[in-house]
Design an enzyme around this catalytic site. Structure first.
Site: not given
Length: 396
Positions: A57, A78, A94, A121-122, A215
């Site tokens: 990402k 993303n 996201d 990245g998340a 998730g």
């Protein structure tokens, strides 16, 4: 037909093609690649755009010609769309996905201390959402930073924990980045992993009656927004919940438990046939694995050995998606099997009176009075199950 793809390093666990098949009129494929292959993949004019997942990402953001202001603020993208002039425009859907997850599950970080596990990245997206929702304090837990897994006790006062690491993701099922032991103030536990539906971390929270979420809501919500960017259209937000429910219906396992001879195999085959799903019988899997019958296993190797193999086969079956599973009558004798079932499964107790149970070829049924066995197991069957089926009619 337009073509889009999901870019990542390992994608065997992905639900994205299934989700996008419900959202848009385009082809959607998985694009596994090493980092060196990113530039060529992004330049491939066969694709009109991409979603991006672990671990690219941040890297893909560097390769975009333009990025949205939200992506700049977060520090990663993303979703990538190829514009008519060929330029790649990066977005972060996201953000919307994680915010939707928090709001939909009524986990409010406002005024609270939040721990974010992971720094990729998340994690960047999650901490941005938490800040925008008014978190009082956000602490990033990483392997080598000042706040790490060796000094978690400094943060036992945390109110909310969010896991953004891949620990616990298929095929690493039932692993957890941390233990919840020591955390006394938790009001929410979130894991952005969606396969399995309930990770070890989420299962631990459920056992403590802490509000929790996996998730899948985030995955579908971000895909919904990405789909609109892909097609240049607007859609009704209620579509997100509809797709989440459809994905759950297609990917959750149906697990039948109950006394030996209660009819789990018979009913399981019927249910699988009706819904067009695969049927798995744990006893049959054990016999195939061992090359002999279950009575022979009990006689030659004992019950402890049998229960160990039973857990192995049950674990293999429950890692699957969207299958019907008939478990052995004694599956509830090992607590680890409860977590194995709860990862992806809806558990149904097949109830049948002891005097109607079939005992032929069932080792423990021949040595233990059925009334006694039922009394010993009844509470566990009830605790494990989401629903029950009264199966006291004759099987035919």
């Amino acid at each position: 037909m337009a073509k889009f793809g999901l870019i990542g390093e390992r994608l065997g666990h992905s639900f994205s093609p299934l989700i996008h098949s419900k959202l848009g009129d385009y082809e959607y494929v998985l694009c596994e690649t090493e980092e060196a292959g990113l530039p060529a993949l992004l330049a491939d004019r066969e694709f009109q755009g991409f979603n991006v997942t672990i671990p690219y990402k941040k890297k893909v953001m560097e390769l975009c010609d333009e990025v949205s202001s939200e992506s700049v603020r977060i520090g990663c993208v993303n979703t990538v769309v190829r514009e008519e002039d060929g330029k790649l425009h990066g977005y972060n859907t996201d953000y919307f996905g994680f915010r939707y997850l928090m709001e939909e599950n009524q986990i409010d970080p406002g005024g609270r201390k939040c721990l974010v596990l992971g720094s990729g990245g998340a994690s960047l997206t999650v901490r941005t959402v938490l800040a925008d929702l008014g978190a009082r304090e956000i602490v990033i837990i990483s392997r080598s930073g000042p706040d790490n897994y060796d000094n978690l006790d400094k943060h036992y006062d945390a109110d909310i924990i969010v896991n953004t690491t891949p620990v616990g993701m298929f095929p690493d099922n039932l692993s957890s980045p941390i233990s919840l032991y020591g955390f006394k103030n938790l009001r929410g536990v979130v894991d952005v992993i969606y396969n399995p539906h309930n990770t070890k971390l989420v299962l631990s929270a459920m056992k403590k009656d802490i509000p929790s979420a996996g998730g899948l809501d985030m995955l579908v919500a971000q895909a919904w927004q990405a789909s609109m960017l892909f097609e240049g259209t607007d859609c009704d937000r209620s579509e997100i919940r509809d797709v989440v429910n459809e994905v759950l219906d297609e990917t959750k396992n149906t697990i039948l438990i109950g006394m030996p001879g209660a009819g789990k195999t018979f009913l399981g085959r019927k249910m699988a046939e009706k819904d067009g799903k695969e049927f798995l019988d744990i006893d049959e899997m054990i016999e195939e694995h061992e090359g002999c019958s279950i009575p022979e296993i009990f006689k030659n190797k004992g019950e402890d050995y049998f229960r160990s193999i039973e857990t192995q086969m049950f674990d293999l079956a429950c890692r699957r998606q969207g299958v019907v599973i008939a478990a052995g009558g004694g599956i509830i004798k090992r607590e680890i099997n409860h977590d194995i079932a709860r990862q992806n499964g809806v558990v149904i107790w097949v109830k049948r009176d002891p005097d109607k149970l079939e005992t032929n070829g069932r080792p423990l049924s021949l040595t233990t009075p059925l009334d006694q066995m039922y009394a010993e197991r009844k509470d566990a069957y009830e605790r494990w199950s989401d629903f029950f089926i009264d199966n006291n009619q004759e099987l035919d």
